[in-house]
Design a protein around this motif. Structure first.
Motif: not given
Length: 130
Positions: A41, A117-119, A121-123, A125-127, A129
């Motif tokens: 991120s 922004y979307v990328l 936020r997605l990163a 969420v992935i990190e 977890r």
């Protein structure tokens, strides 16, 4: 004022006068999140910030009709591949015969900002977890 003597995992020991005070510390989800590195991120955030700076400089330099000095040419060269997908979407606006607003570049800046922004936020969420 209490002096901190010792801090162990989950507790802190203070001395107040002649007495020792034990204080339990609670683990919080937010403090655990801060301990993780979140390198993906951060990289995405740095790249998106660089794109935003380049696009912002391009818009300002075009708006005020900057002379073709090496720095301006360098910014135009850096922004050309970023602007290529958006060329011709909107017509540019000319103010008072000297100010030129490239609406395609403004639209590109908005799209890159939303995508970034979307990328990020997605990163996150992935990190979080992992």
């Amino acid at each position: 004022m209490a002096d901190q003597l010792l801090k162990k995992k989950g507790q802190t020991i203070y001395q107040k006068g002649h007495a020792l005070v034990f204080k339990e510390t609670k683990r919080c989800w937010r403090t655990d999140m801060k301990k993780k590195s979140f390198i993906l991120s951060r990289i995405i955030n740095i790249l998106v910030s660089a794109v935003q700076i380049i696009m912002g400089l391009y818009i300002v330099l075009k708006l005020f009709g900057a002379a073709e000095v090496p720095f301006v040419h360098w910014i135009y060269t850096l922004s050309a591949p970023l602007l290529a997908p958006f060329k011709g979407i909107f017509h540019s606006i000319l103010f008072q015969e000297s100010y030129y607003l490239d609406l395609s570049a403004v639209f590109a800046l908005i799209v890159y900002s939303i995508a970034g922004y979307v990328l990020v936020r997605l990163a996150l969420v992935i990190e979080s977890r992992g």
